[in-house]
Design a protein around this motif. Structure first.
Motif, PDB file in Angstrom:
ATOM      1  N   LEU A  76     -19.886   8.873 -31.244  1.00 21.85           N
ATOM      2  CA  LEU A  76     -19.181  10.002 -30.645  1.00 21.85           C
ATOM      3  C   LEU A  76     -17.987  10.375 -31.507  1.00 21.85           C
ATOM      4  O   LEU A  76     -17.349   9.502 -32.104  1.00 21.85           O
ATOM      5  CB  LEU A  76     -18.690   9.644 -29.241  1.00 21.85           C
ATOM      6  CG  LEU A  76     -19.743   9.297 -28.190  1.00 21.85           C
ATOM      7  CD1 LEU A  76     -19.066   8.765 -26.939  1.00 21.85           C
ATOM      8  CD2 LEU A  76     -20.616  10.499 -27.861  1.00 21.85           C
ATOM      9  N   SER A  77     -17.683  11.661 -31.565  1.00 22.78           N
ATOM     10  CA  SER A  77     -16.417  12.068 -32.180  1.00 22.78           C
ATOM     11  C   SER A  77     -15.292  11.686 -31.216  1.00 22.78           C
ATOM     12  O   SER A  77     -15.503  11.543 -30.008  1.00 22.78           O
ATOM     13  CB  SER A  77     -16.412  13.579 -32.412  1.00 22.78           C
ATOM     14  OG  SER A  77     -16.335  14.260 -31.173  1.00 22.78           O
ATOM     15  N   PRO A  78     -14.069  11.506 -31.715  1.00 20.44           N
ATOM     16  CA  PRO A  78     -12.956  11.130 -30.828  1.00 20.44           C
ATOM     17  C   PRO A  78     -12.744  12.116 -29.686  1.00 20.44           C
ATOM     18  O   PRO A  78     -12.473  11.708 -28.550  1.00 20.44           O
ATOM     19  CB  PRO A  78     -11.758  11.096 -31.778  1.00 20.44           C
ATOM     20  CG  PRO A  78     -12.338  10.762 -33.110  1.00 20.44           C
ATOM     21  CD  PRO A  78     -13.667  11.471 -33.136  1.00 20.44           C
TER      22      PRO A  78
ATOM     23  N   LYS B   9     -15.599  11.702 -27.107  1.00 17.71           N
ATOM     24  CA  LYS B   9     -15.437  10.424 -26.403  1.00 17.71           C
ATOM     25  C   LYS B   9     -14.346  10.512 -25.338  1.00 17.71           C
ATOM     26  O   LYS B   9     -14.508  10.025 -24.216  1.00 17.71           O
ATOM     27  CB  LYS B   9     -15.121   9.316 -27.394  1.00 17.71           C
ATOM     28  CG  LYS B   9     -15.023   7.936 -26.768  1.00 17.71           C
ATOM     29  CD  LYS B   9     -14.824   6.861 -27.821  1.00 17.71           C
ATOM     30  CE  LYS B   9     -14.790   5.471 -27.189  1.00 17.71           C
ATOM     31  NZ  LYS B   9     -14.621   4.405 -28.206  1.00 17.71           N
ATOM     32  N   ALA B  10     -13.242  11.148 -25.679  1.00 16.61           N
ATOM     33  CA  ALA B  10     -12.119  11.257 -24.748  1.00 16.61           C
ATOM     34  C   ALA B  10     -12.421  12.204 -23.595  1.00 16.61           C
ATOM     35  O   ALA B  10     -11.853  12.068 -22.508  1.00 16.61           O
ATOM     36  CB  ALA B  10     -10.875  11.728 -25.490  1.00 16.61           C
ATOM     37  N   GLY B  11     -13.322  13.165 -23.807  1.00 19.41           N
ATOM     38  CA  GLY B  11     -13.556  14.194 -22.804  1.00 19.41           C
ATOM     39  C   GLY B  11     -14.686  13.923 -21.834  1.00 19.41           C
ATOM     40  O   GLY B  11     -14.801  14.611 -20.812  1.00 19.41           O
ATOM     41  N   LEU B  12     -15.535  12.929 -22.099  1.00 16.82           N
ATOM     42  CA  LEU B  12     -16.709  12.705 -21.256  1.00 16.82           C
ATOM     43  C   LEU B  12     -16.325  12.237 -19.857  1.00 16.82           C
ATOM     44  O   LEU B  12     -15.409  11.426 -19.684  1.00 16.82           O
ATOM     45  CB  LEU B  12     -17.625  11.647 -21.885  1.00 16.82           C
ATOM     46  CG  LEU B  12     -18.364  12.021 -23.175  1.00 16.82           C
ATOM     47  CD1 LEU B  12     -19.182  10.838 -23.665  1.00 16.82           C
ATOM     48  CD2 LEU B  12     -19.258  13.242 -22.973  1.00 16.82           C
TER      49      LEU B  12
ATOM     50  N   VAL C 143     -22.482  15.184 -28.796  1.00 11.13           N
ATOM     51  CA  VAL C 143     -21.620  15.823 -29.793  1.00 11.13           C
ATOM     52  C   VAL C 143     -22.252  17.146 -30.223  1.00 11.13           C
ATOM     53  O   VAL C 143     -21.627  18.205 -30.166  1.00 11.13           O
ATOM     54  CB  VAL C 143     -21.404  14.901 -31.001  1.00 11.13           C
ATOM     55  CG1 VAL C 143     -20.550  15.590 -32.065  1.00 11.13           C
ATOM     56  CG2 VAL C 143     -20.750  13.585 -30.564  1.00 11.13           C
ATOM     57  N   ILE C 144     -23.507  17.069 -30.656  1.00 11.50           N
ATOM     58  CA  ILE C 144     -24.280  18.263 -31.019  1.00 11.50           C
ATOM     59  C   ILE C 144     -25.752  17.898 -30.964  1.00 11.50           C
ATOM     60  O   ILE C 144     -26.138  16.786 -31.343  1.00 11.50           O
ATOM     61  CB  ILE C 144     -23.881  18.799 -32.413  1.00 11.50           C
ATOM     62  CG1 ILE C 144     -24.530  20.167 -32.682  1.00 11.50           C
ATOM     63  CG2 ILE C 144     -24.174  17.798 -33.512  1.00 11.50           C
ATOM     64  CD1 ILE C 144     -23.968  20.883 -33.909  1.00 11.50           C
ATOM     65  N   ASP C 145     -26.565  18.813 -30.469  1.00 10.41           N
ATOM     66  CA  ASP C 145     -27.986  18.546 -30.294  1.00 10.41           C
ATOM     67  C   ASP C 145     -28.746  19.031 -31.523  1.00 10.41           C
ATOM     68  O   ASP C 145     -28.852  20.243 -31.769  1.00 10.41           O
ATOM     69  CB  ASP C 145     -28.507  19.243 -29.039  1.00 10.41           C
ATOM     70  CG  ASP C 145     -29.893  18.762 -28.641  1.00 10.41           C
ATOM     71  OD1 ASP C 145     -30.669  18.390 -29.532  1.00 10.41           O
ATOM     72  OD2 ASP C 145     -30.188  18.759 -27.431  1.00 10.41           O
ATOM     73  N   LEU C 146     -29.279  18.091 -32.274  1.00  5.40           N
ATOM     74  CA  LEU C 146     -29.955  18.415 -33.524  1.00  5.40           C
ATOM     75  C   LEU C 146     -31.319  19.068 -33.319  1.00  5.40           C
ATOM     76  O   LEU C 146     -31.909  19.570 -34.273  1.00  5.40           O
ATOM     77  CB  LEU C 146     -30.121  17.141 -34.359  1.00  5.40           C
ATOM     78  CG  LEU C 146     -28.816  16.413 -34.706  1.00  5.40           C
ATOM     79  CD1 LEU C 146     -29.116  15.122 -35.455  1.00  5.40           C
ATOM     80  CD2 LEU C 146     -27.898  17.306 -35.514  1.00  5.40           C
TER      81      LEU C 146
ATOM     82  N   LYS D 268     -14.888  16.402 -18.648  1.00  2.00           N
ATOM     83  CA  LYS D 268     -13.800  16.626 -17.709  1.00  2.00           C
ATOM     84  C   LYS D 268     -13.284  18.056 -17.890  1.00  2.00           C
ATOM     85  O   LYS D 268     -13.358  18.619 -18.999  1.00  2.00           O
ATOM     86  CB  LYS D 268     -12.664  15.633 -17.972  1.00  2.00           C
ATOM     87  CG  LYS D 268     -13.079  14.173 -17.904  1.00  2.00           C
ATOM     88  CD  LYS D 268     -11.984  13.275 -18.459  1.00  2.00           C
ATOM     89  CE  LYS D 268     -12.464  11.843 -18.631  1.00  2.00           C
ATOM     90  NZ  LYS D 268     -11.463  11.000 -19.340  1.00  2.00           N
ATOM     91  N   ALA D 269     -12.780  18.639 -16.827  1.00  2.00           N
ATOM     92  CA  ALA D 269     -12.306  20.022 -16.888  1.00  2.00           C
ATOM     93  C   ALA D 269     -11.260  20.187 -17.978  1.00  2.00           C
ATOM     94  O   ALA D 269     -10.278  19.441 -18.042  1.00  2.00           O
ATOM     95  CB  ALA D 269     -11.712  20.420 -15.541  1.00  2.00           C
ATOM     96  N   GLY D 270     -11.494  21.161 -18.867  1.00  2.00           N
ATOM     97  CA  GLY D 270     -10.552  21.442 -19.938  1.00  2.00           C
ATOM     98  C   GLY D 270     -10.604  20.491 -21.110  1.00  2.00           C
ATOM     99  O   GLY D 270      -9.798  20.607 -22.039  1.00  2.00           O
ATOM    100  N   LYS D 271     -11.558  19.557 -21.121  1.00  2.00           N
ATOM    101  CA  LYS D 271     -11.629  18.543 -22.170  1.00  2.00           C
ATOM    102  C   LYS D 271     -12.814  18.741 -23.121  1.00  2.00           C
ATOM    103  O   LYS D 271     -13.124  17.867 -23.923  1.00  2.00           O
ATOM    104  CB  LYS D 271     -11.710  17.149 -21.543  1.00  2.00           C
ATOM    105  CG  LYS D 271     -10.473  16.736 -20.755  1.00  2.00           C
ATOM    106  CD  LYS D 271      -9.258  16.608 -21.662  1.00  2.00           C
ATOM    107  CE  LYS D 271      -8.048  16.095 -20.894  1.00  2.00           C
ATOM    108  NZ  LYS D 271      -6.859  15.952 -21.775  1.00  2.00           N
ATOM    109  N   GLU D 272     -13.449  19.894 -23.050  1.00  2.00           N
ATOM    110  CA  GLU D 272     -14.542  20.180 -23.967  1.00  2.00           C
ATOM    111  C   GLU D 272     -14.012  20.338 -25.386  1.00  2.00           C
ATOM    112  O   GLU D 272     -12.871  20.749 -25.598  1.00  2.00           O
ATOM    113  CB  GLU D 272     -15.258  21.463 -23.555  1.00  2.00           C
ATOM    114  CG  GLU D 272     -15.841  21.449 -22.156  1.00  2.00           C
ATOM    115  CD  GLU D 272     -14.840  21.896 -21.110  1.00  2.00           C
ATOM    116  OE1 GLU D 272     -13.643  22.085 -21.461  1.00  2.00           O
ATOM    117  OE2 GLU D 272     -15.235  22.063 -19.938  1.00  2.00           O
TER     118      GLU D 272
END
Length: 267
Positions: free
Chosen positions: A25-27, A30-33, A70-73, A103-107
């Protein structure tokens, strides 16, 4: 980004793609999930392990390192929907059960997602493109197997229980009909397993974009029910007792792909 993919170059005209096997995961992601997403439940779990026999067959293998969260290849870079109804996009916003992924606003921001596109998505697709070109130049044709798995019950995406082996050829557009028929025959002879051709999963972007039978590039997607080789609930344990017979069918399928290619092009 650090390492974004793993690649092994084989000796035969077959490339196996594993775009949803990644766990990194990118940082920001990871923080936003949300909490239910932190175990990465929508991963194509253990696919590299399940296909570990494929190197011995001579196949080339490309596998993602980063999670589809993160991104769907297996989505186009313009993010146009591939299926009618519930699905997930290039930058997933929901889990397979339809609940929000972040989480709301964490995308991730638009700038961060643009970086994922350039540094994760594009290298993976350049690897596919260049390896298929190499195989075709060497052998005169190329075979692409897009390897996936999914929980056998996902009510938000499909009704009932998914068949065990879900073959996709984009309704016949991504590979020769005789190859698809050969694969259906293998599945039909696999006792204790169910299968379907071009059912709920007809092939995602990789199958649709690279499959070009008129130019001797044949692509097939396999969406495998995870109940055939693992526990479908956390901690998503690999089950050797289930996996071993499933691997035997997978090996038969890949061997059939290679044998069809030899018959079609080398006779």
């Amino acid at each position: 980004m650090d390492k974004v993919l793993s690649f092994h170059q084989g000796t035969l005209p077959l490339l196996i793609s594993m775009p949803h096997a990644g766990l990194r995961l990118s940082p920001v992601v990871k923080a936003g999930l949300v909490e239910p997403a932190q175990s990465l439940p929508d991963t194509d779990w253990h696919i590299p392990r399940l296909y570990d026999f494929a190197r011995g067959l001579g196949a080339s293998i490309v596998s993602a390192e980063y999670s589809r969260f993160v991104i769907d290849l297996n989505r186009p870079d313009d993010d146009k929907p591939l299926y009618i109804g519930a699905t997930t996009g290039l930058y997933p916003a929901t889990l397979f059960n339809g609940e929000p992924l972040f989480k709301a606003g964490k995308e991730p921001s638009a700038e961060e997602r643009a970086e994922y596109l350039e540094k994760i998505w594009r290298p993976y697709h350049e690897t596919i493109r260049s390896e298929l070109a190499r195989l075709k130049a060497q052998f005169g044709y190329a075979l692409l197997w897009d390897a996936h798995s999914i929980r056998s019950h996902v009510p938000h995406l499909f009704e009932g229980k998914l068949p065990d082996f879900n073959l996709g050829t984009f309704n016949g557009a991504s590979c020769d009909a005789q190859l698809a028929g050969r694969l259906e025959a293998v599945c039909g002879e696999a006792r204790g397993y169910s299968h379907v051709l071009n059912g709920r999963f007809k092939g995602g972007h990789i199958t649709r974009h690279y499959g070009d039978p008129a130019n001797d590039i044949h692509a097939v997607q396999l969406e495998l029910a995870q109940s055939t080789y693992m526990e479908e609930v956390e901690p998503f344990t690999y089950r050797e007792d289930l996996a071993q017979p499933t691997q035997q069918v997978l090996e038969q399928l890949l061997s059939a792909v290679l044998a069809w290619g030899e018959t079609r092009y080398l006779r």
